[in-house]
Design a protein around this motif. Structure first.
Motif, PDB file in Angstrom:
ATOM      1  N   UNK A 322      -2.713 -19.595  61.534  1.00  0.00           N
ATOM      2  CA  UNK A 322      -1.281 -19.575  62.231  1.00  0.00           C
ATOM      3  C   UNK A 322      -1.562 -18.208  62.865  1.00  0.00           C
ATOM      4  N   UNK A 323      -0.902 -16.825  62.717  1.00  0.00           N
ATOM      5  CA  UNK A 323      -0.414 -15.838  63.779  1.00  0.00           C
ATOM      6  C   UNK A 323      -0.564 -15.078  63.316  1.00  0.00           C
ATOM      7  N   UNK A 324      -1.003 -13.314  63.103  1.00  0.00           N
ATOM      8  CA  UNK A 324      -1.252 -11.852  62.874  1.00  0.00           C
ATOM      9  C   UNK A 324      -0.304 -11.484  64.330  1.00  0.00           C
ATOM     10  N   UNK A 325       0.862 -10.896  64.589  1.00  0.00           N
ATOM     11  CA  UNK A 325       0.987  -9.869  64.921  1.00  0.00           C
ATOM     12  C   UNK A 325       1.659  -8.566  64.336  1.00  0.00           C
ATOM     13  N   UNK A 326       2.134  -7.762  65.573  1.00  0.00           N
ATOM     14  CA  UNK A 326       1.722  -6.624  65.128  1.00  0.00           C
ATOM     15  C   UNK A 326       3.034  -6.041  66.185  1.00  0.00           C
ATOM     16  N   UNK A 327       4.374  -5.050  65.828  1.00  0.00           N
ATOM     17  CA  UNK A 327       5.261  -4.711  66.753  1.00  0.00           C
ATOM     18  C   UNK A 327       5.628  -3.242  66.578  1.00  0.00           C
ATOM     19  N   UNK A 328       5.918  -2.358  67.304  1.00  0.00           N
ATOM     20  CA  UNK A 328       5.629  -1.105  66.703  1.00  0.00           C
ATOM     21  C   UNK A 328       7.036  -0.366  67.448  1.00  0.00           C
ATOM     22  N   UNK A 329       7.711   0.709  67.308  1.00  0.00           N
ATOM     23  CA  UNK A 329       8.646   1.669  67.766  1.00  0.00           C
ATOM     24  C   UNK A 329       8.315   3.319  67.539  1.00  0.00           C
ATOM     25  N   UNK A 330       8.122   3.983  68.113  1.00  0.00           N
ATOM     26  CA  UNK A 330       7.559   4.806  67.723  1.00  0.00           C
ATOM     27  C   UNK A 330       8.774   6.410  67.279  1.00  0.00           C
ATOM     28  N   UNK A 331       8.621   6.991  66.027  1.00  0.00           N
ATOM     29  CA  UNK A 331       9.599   7.648  65.515  1.00  0.00           C
ATOM     30  C   UNK A 331      10.442   6.315  64.485  1.00  0.00           C
ATOM     31  N   UNK A 332       9.785   4.713  64.925  1.00  0.00           N
ATOM     32  CA  UNK A 332      10.574   4.153  63.591  1.00  0.00           C
ATOM     33  C   UNK A 332       9.256   3.501  63.008  1.00  0.00           C
ATOM     34  N   UNK A 333       8.979   3.268  63.150  1.00  0.00           N
ATOM     35  CA  UNK A 333       7.698   2.319  62.287  1.00  0.00           C
ATOM     36  C   UNK A 333       6.728   1.202  62.871  1.00  0.00           C
ATOM     37  N   UNK A 334       6.565   0.205  61.952  1.00  0.00           N
ATOM     38  CA  UNK A 334       5.308  -0.981  62.907  1.00  0.00           C
ATOM     39  C   UNK A 334       5.808  -2.034  61.726  1.00  0.00           C
ATOM     40  N   UNK A 335       6.013  -3.241  62.594  1.00  0.00           N
ATOM     41  CA  UNK A 335       5.591  -4.419  61.754  1.00  0.00           C
ATOM     42  C   UNK A 335       4.714  -5.366  61.756  1.00  0.00           C
ATOM     43  N   UNK A 336       4.229  -5.283  61.272  1.00  0.00           N
ATOM     44  CA  UNK A 336       2.985  -6.345  60.813  1.00  0.00           C
ATOM     45  C   UNK A 336       3.737  -7.948  60.384  1.00  0.00           C
ATOM     46  N   UNK A 337       3.216  -8.926  61.209  1.00  0.00           N
ATOM     47  CA  UNK A 337       3.729 -10.311  60.793  1.00  0.00           C
ATOM     48  C   UNK A 337       2.672 -11.071  60.712  1.00  0.00           C
ATOM     49  N   UNK A 338       1.932 -11.699  59.591  1.00  0.00           N
ATOM     50  CA  UNK A 338       1.361 -13.307  60.011  1.00  0.00           C
ATOM     51  C   UNK A 338       2.315 -14.826  59.020  1.00  0.00           C
ATOM     52  N   UNK A 339       1.954 -15.579  60.081  1.00  0.00           N
ATOM     53  CA  UNK A 339       2.424 -16.893  59.782  1.00  0.00           C
ATOM     54  C   UNK A 339       1.289 -17.337  59.403  1.00  0.00           C
TER      55      UNK A 339
END
Length: 351
Positions: A322-339
């Protein structure tokens, strides 16, 4: 078209029967064999690849994980090869499987790097020992202090005080266990000796258990889980999946915002995913690509922890295919997602 002869590392292309069909100049330099000596020969006959313990790597064909269509990456590992004149070579091997449009294995691309010239392993090993030793000191000091109090003042302590101290000792013992597990995982990931004990895993139950356990440890944690109806089980190592998810939820609790956390299940065509979504301050864009680096700790947050959790988590996820990725928007939060591959169960039964 990229000219592989310009690559500094040796590159080998194999067909479905593990016969050499191509290589680059660095391969000839590393092995001492000319291209015409290699083409058409099986890699096991040509190089006799063996693990660090001397066990043949392909004595019975491709690794069993190659049967899973979703697995493409070959984890990095130290391998012993036979070069020209029966000279033994120690190399770090990685690569990926090549598949057709139906997912059938048609070959592999291998990348080899001279392990003797790769000095970073010893340096990083010293750094790992230093970092983990520092992390162990705090819980062990706590355990020593509380157990000393309990032994020396048992009759003078109230039941509530005893309970509080024992709960703290239990918590610190869990922390030590997790640090030791991380240390072992680092060794296994870097040496390619990680063994996954796969079984049918219900990710809905795993997510609920992780949240419940962490809520006992972090009273301020507010988290919910959300999964679509009929979310499929996966063929995975339940302990490693729980370890990854625990790390992601705990990181969000400690470094983002413990309130409003969500653990979401998502279903794709050939995979399922778990996403941990927080409502924290976010991760700066210039740091986002570094969060999975070994020892990396953001200067924007409290520089605590070993800086190894996300690096280990990514290695565990990739070992599953699988894959582990990260997305983030300053002031809104982050999402760490793994498949995780969703076809493993059916493919295993067909094998």
């Amino acid at each position: 078209m990229i000219d592989v002869d310009r690559f500094p590392d040796a590159v080998l292309q194999l067909d479905a029967q593990r016969r050499v069909v191509g290589s680059n100049a660095a391969t000839e330099l590393l092995t001492g064999l000319r291209l015409e000596e290699m083409v058409g020969r099986r890699c096991e006959d040509l190089f006799d690849p063996r693990a660090r313990n001397g066990k043949p790597l392909v004595d019975s064909g491709w690794h069993s994980s190659a049967r899973l269509r979703s697995v493409s990456r070959i984890p990095e590992q130290e391998v012993r090869l036979r070069g020209a004149g029966d000279r033994e070579l120690k190399v770090n091997l990685t690569g990926r499987y090549e598949r057709d449009e139906r997912g059938a294995l048609v070959g592999a691309i291998l990348v080899l790097r001279d392990a003797e010239r790769r000095g970073r392993s010893s340096a990083s090993g010293i750094e790992i020992v230093s970092t983990v030793s520092h992390e162990l000191r705090s819980p062990l000091t706590s355990v020593k202090g509380y157990t000393s109090l309990l032994l020396n003042r048992w009759d003078r302590l109230g039941d509530e005080q005893k309970k509080m101290m024992l709960e703290q000792v239990h918590h610190d013992a869990d922390r030590v266990t997790r640090l030791v597990t991380e240390l072992l995982d680092i060794s296994r990931l870097e040496s390619g000796r990680l063994v996954l004990r796969r079984q049918l895993v219900n990710l809905v139950d795993v997510a609920a258990a992780v949240v419940e356990k962490l809520q006992l440890e972090y009273a301020e944690l507010e988290a919910e889980t959300s999964f679509p109806e009929g979310f499929p089980a996966v063929w995975a190592d339940p302990d490693k999946v729980e370890q990854v998810l625990t790390n992601l939820v705990e990181n969000a609790t400690k470094y983002a915002d413990p309130r409003g956390l969500r653990v979401l299940g998502q279903v794709g065509i050939d995979e399922v995913a778990l996403a941990v979504v927080d409502q924290g301050a976010g991760i700066p864009e210039h740091e986002l690509h570094r969060v999975f680096d070994k020892f990396y700790r953001s200067a924007e947050t409290r520089p605590t922890g070993s800086g190894l959790g996300l690096w280990i988590s990514r290695g565990l996820v990739e070992a599953h295919g699988g894959k582990l990725t990260a997305q983030s928007v300053m002031g809104q939060g982050s999402t760490f997602r793994f498949t995780l591959p969703s076809g493993g169960v059916e493919e295993r039964h067909r094998a």
